[in-house]
Design an enzyme around this catalytic site. Structure first.
Site, short mmCIF file in Angstrom:
data_model
loop_
_atom_site.label_atom_id
_atom_site.label_comp_id
_atom_site.label_asym_id
_atom_site.label_seq_id
_atom_site.Cartn_x
_atom_site.Cartn_y
_atom_site.Cartn_z
N HIS A 1 44.68 42.65 39.53
CA HIS A 1 44.82 42.13 38.16
C HIS A 1 46.18 42.52 37.58
O HIS A 1 46.84 41.71 36.92
CB HIS A 1 43.75 42.73 37.24
CG HIS A 1 42.33 42.37 37.57
ND1 HIS A 1 41.34 43.31 37.71
CD2 HIS A 1 41.73 41.17 37.78
CE1 HIS A 1 40.19 42.70 37.96
NE2 HIS A 1 40.38 41.42 38.02
N LYS B 1 26.97 39.00 35.58
CA LYS B 1 26.82 40.32 36.19
C LYS B 1 26.74 41.38 35.10
O LYS B 1 27.41 41.27 34.08
CB LYS B 1 28.05 40.65 37.07
CG LYS B 1 28.15 39.83 38.33
CD LYS B 1 29.34 40.28 39.17
CE LYS B 1 30.54 39.38 38.96
NZ LYS B 1 31.73 39.71 39.72
N ARG C 1 42.83 34.25 44.98
CA ARG C 1 42.87 35.08 46.19
C ARG C 1 42.59 34.30 47.45
O ARG C 1 43.13 34.58 48.51
CB ARG C 1 41.83 36.22 46.09
CG ARG C 1 42.23 37.33 45.17
CD ARG C 1 41.06 38.20 44.82
NE ARG C 1 40.15 37.48 43.95
CZ ARG C 1 39.12 38.03 43.31
NH1 ARG C 1 38.87 39.30 43.48
NH2 ARG C 1 38.35 37.31 42.53
N SER D 1 37.07 43.73 41.77
CA SER D 1 36.41 44.79 41.01
C SER D 1 35.12 45.22 41.71
O SER D 1 34.79 46.40 41.76
CB SER D 1 36.09 44.31 39.59
OG SER D 1 37.27 43.99 38.92
P1 ADP Z 1 36.65 39.51 39.62
O1 ADP Z 1 36.95 38.07 39.97
O2 ADP Z 1 37.21 40.51 40.59
O3 ADP Z 1 35.24 39.78 39.20
P2 ADP Z 1 37.72 39.12 36.99
O4 ADP Z 1 36.67 38.19 36.50
O5 ADP Z 1 38.04 40.26 36.11
O6 ADP Z 1 37.47 39.83 38.35
O7 ADP Z 1 39.02 38.29 37.38
C1 ADP Z 1 39.90 37.83 36.42
C2 ADP Z 1 40.95 36.97 37.08
O8 ADP Z 1 41.72 37.76 37.97
C3 ADP Z 1 40.43 35.81 37.91
O9 ADP Z 1 41.32 34.73 37.74
C4 ADP Z 1 40.49 36.34 39.32
O10 ADP Z 1 40.62 35.31 40.26
C5 ADP Z 1 41.74 37.20 39.26
N1 ADP Z 1 41.78 38.26 40.24
C6 ADP Z 1 40.83 39.18 40.50
N2 ADP Z 1 41.20 40.03 41.47
C7 ADP Z 1 42.44 39.62 41.86
C8 ADP Z 1 43.37 40.07 42.86
N3 ADP Z 1 43.08 41.08 43.68
N4 ADP Z 1 44.56 39.43 42.96
C9 ADP Z 1 44.84 38.38 42.16
N5 ADP Z 1 44.00 37.89 41.22
C10 ADP Z 1 42.82 38.50 41.06
#
Ligand code: ADP
Length: 160
Positions: free
Chosen positions: A17, A41, A91, A129
């Site tokens: 992130h 979730k 990703r 996460s």
């Molecule tokens: P997750 O998808 O891990 O549950 P979030 O909902 O907080 O997490 O994700 C928010 C944004 O960040 C989404 O657009 C998701 O695709 C992106 N994201 C999550 N992890 C990564 C990562 N490792 N690298 C790049 N983007 C990411």
């Protein structure tokens, strides 16, 4: 002013992130990290805990601000903030399949708001996460996945 939002649950914020936030902050005059409840979730960290974690991460980025999402459509919240772009991190094809229809629907809901995909850097492609929480649950080393203050908070959750 070019304003973008980067929405997510950030439960917790990971180095993946953070990479997107740093890159996004260079592309826009202002970037809002929009923290939302994850409706599918149960979250490990409260909204307040997540806001504090993100605030620490963006302390050296003057054009980045963290805000909590209102209970409304992302495009509507973007408009409230004066933003015209929604940033998403990509990703893999699973992210793509989830995000692509969402981007189409958001474009229908408000054609003035663009979704901008930033591809994950290779070292963060497998980072989520969820994975970080699994590692924490079993006492694994978190140092390459999250900042130190988040690693400490994760350890504290699973020490209970
Ligand atoms: P997750 O998808 O891990 O549950 P979030 O909902 O907080 O997490 O994700 C928010 C944004 O960040 C989404 O657009 C998701 O695709 C992106 N994201 C999550 N992890 C990564 C990562 N490792 N690298 C790049 N983007 C990411």
């Amino acid at each position: 002013m070019n304003i973008a939002i980067y929405p997510g649950s950030f439960d917790p914020i990971t180095n993946g992130h953070i990479n997107i936030i740093r890159r996004g902050s260079k592309l826009f005059d202002k970037l809002y990290v929009v923290l939302s409840e994850n409706i599918t979730k149960m979250s490990l960290f409260s909204l307040e805990e997540r806001v504090a974690q993100v605030e620490k991460v963006i302390a050296d980025l003057p054009n980045v601000e963290v805000v909590v999402a209102e209970r409304q459509l992302t495009v509507d919240f973007a408009k409230t903030l004066g933003a015209t772009v929604i940033i998403k991190g990509l990703r893999n094809t699973t992210d793509y399949e989830y995000e692509f229809p969402m981007a189409q629907v958001n474009a229908k809901l408000d054609p003035n708001i663009e979704t901008l995909f930033l591809t994950a850097t290779p070292e963060h492609i497998y980072l989520s996460s969820t994975m970080v929480k699994e590692i924490a649950k079993f006492g694994g080393d978190l140092t390459v996945f999250v900042p130190e203050h988040v690693a400490t908070a994760l350890r504290a959750k699973f020490d209970d």
